[in-house]
Design a protein around this motif. Structure first.
Motif, short mmCIF file in Angstrom:
data_model
loop_
_atom_site.label_atom_id
_atom_site.label_comp_id
_atom_site.label_asym_id
_atom_site.label_seq_id
_atom_site.Cartn_x
_atom_site.Cartn_y
_atom_site.Cartn_z
N VAL A 1 0.84 -1.20 0.00
CA VAL A 1 0.00 0.00 0.00
C VAL A 1 0.87 1.26 0.00
O VAL A 1 0.58 2.23 -0.71
N ARG A 2 1.95 1.25 0.78
CA ARG A 2 2.85 2.41 0.79
C ARG A 2 3.45 2.66 -0.59
O ARG A 2 3.58 3.81 -1.03
N ILE B 1 2.11 1.75 -3.45
CA ILE B 1 1.02 2.22 -4.31
C ILE B 1 0.81 3.72 -4.12
O ILE B 1 0.69 4.48 -5.10
N ASP B 2 0.79 4.17 -2.88
CA ASP B 2 0.56 5.59 -2.60
C ASP B 2 1.74 6.46 -3.04
O ASP B 2 1.56 7.60 -3.45
N ASN C 1 2.02 5.54 -7.43
CA ASN C 1 0.72 5.46 -8.11
C ASN C 1 0.47 4.01 -8.50
O ASN C 1 1.40 3.19 -8.57
N ILE C 2 -0.78 3.68 -8.74
CA ILE C 2 -1.15 2.27 -8.91
C ILE C 2 -0.55 1.67 -10.17
O ILE C 2 -0.17 0.48 -10.18
N HIS D 1 -3.80 -0.27 6.04
CA HIS D 1 -3.87 -1.04 4.80
C HIS D 1 -4.72 -0.35 3.74
O HIS D 1 -4.88 -0.90 2.64
N HIS D 2 -5.26 0.82 4.04
CA HIS D 2 -6.03 1.55 3.05
C HIS D 2 -5.12 2.41 2.18
O HIS D 2 -4.11 2.93 2.64
N ARG D 3 -5.50 2.54 0.92
CA ARG D 3 -4.72 3.31 -0.05
C ARG D 3 -5.12 4.78 0.03
O ARG D 3 -6.17 5.18 -0.47
N ARG D 4 -4.28 5.57 0.65
CA ARG D 4 -4.60 6.97 0.89
C ARG D 4 -4.60 7.81 -0.39
O ARG D 4 -5.04 8.96 -0.37
N SER D 5 -4.11 7.25 -1.48
CA SER D 5 -4.10 7.97 -2.76
C SER D 5 -5.36 7.70 -3.58
O SER D 5 -5.53 8.28 -4.65
N PHE D 6 -6.26 6.84 -3.08
CA PHE D 6 -7.48 6.52 -3.82
C PHE D 6 -8.61 7.44 -3.36
O PHE D 6 -8.77 7.70 -2.16
#
Length: 214
Positions: free
Chosen positions: A86-87, A89-90, A93-94, A193-198
């Motif tokens: 997740v880190r 990803i944020d 970017n995905i 575990h949440h994607r803060r960039s979404f």
């Protein structure tokens, strides 16, 4: 309209050209609000037979996916799995995180591929010469196999995370933004575990910071 069944047409063409080690690559988990993105790479022996029932993993029931994942591992010459957190990803970017997971999956194969077939669009950052096939998991046998491996691995990861965070129902929604998951986010807030960039998670964080959440 019936969807096409994955075939060995692409692999056979490459085998006929003398490239015996062909890897199919696919990912699972680009769209969820929580959890890592996982990629798999699968290499079958040259001139192998099709695994009956193998499809794009999204079209299969969990029980059938697990059975097929076992068959893929039995019959494959090599299987590699990689993930991006997740880190990552944020931070990246995905899209870039997905390519990172794919690179890790390819790097964990026990054999070095001579050709790589990837689901989707070309990925210049992949670091491997490859052919990109739109809807590859519906058309190409080794990509469909990779999609099944990636999906089953990620589902197991989300089930483990769900045991520590039962409020979000990740065992069933796998981190996707279902109505239940969004309601749980609103009630309990985000986890590590949440994607803060979404977007839905960003909106929640902005609301909390602005004192708009109660």
């Amino acid at each position: 309209m019936r969807r096409p069944r994955p075939s060995l047409e692409r692999e056979r063409a490459l085998w006929a050209e003398g490239g015996e080690v062909v890897a199919g690559v696919d990912e699972a988990g680009r769209g969820p609000l929580a959890g890592p993105v996982v990629a798999a790479a699968v290499v079958f022996p040259a001139y192998c037979k099709v695994i009956r029932g193998l499809r794009d993993s999204k079209l299969l029931t969990p029980r059938v996916r697990l059975r097929l994942a076992g068959l893929v591992r039995q019959r494959a010459l090599a299987v590699g799995v990689g993930a991006a957190s997740v880190r990552e990803i944020d931070r990246l970017n995905i899209r870039r995180a997905t390519i990172l997971a794919m690179r890790r999956a390819l790097g964990r194969l026990a054999v070095r591929p001579e050709h790589v077939l990837v689901d989707g669009l070309p990925c210049p950052e992949l670091g491997w010469t490859h052919d990109a096939i739109v809807d590859g998991d519906a058309h190409c046998h080794c990509i469909a196999a990779a999609s099944v491996i990636a999906k089953t691995v990620r589902d197991r990861l989300m089930q483990r995370l769900a045991a520590h965070h039962p409020a979000y129902a990740w065992a069933s929604n796998k981190g996707y933004g279902t109505a239940y998951h969004l309601a749980a986010l609103a009630e309990h807030g985000m986890t590590a575990h949440h994607r803060r960039s979404f977007a839905p998670v960003v909106q929640l964080e902005l609301a909390v910071r602005g004192g708009m959440w109660w």
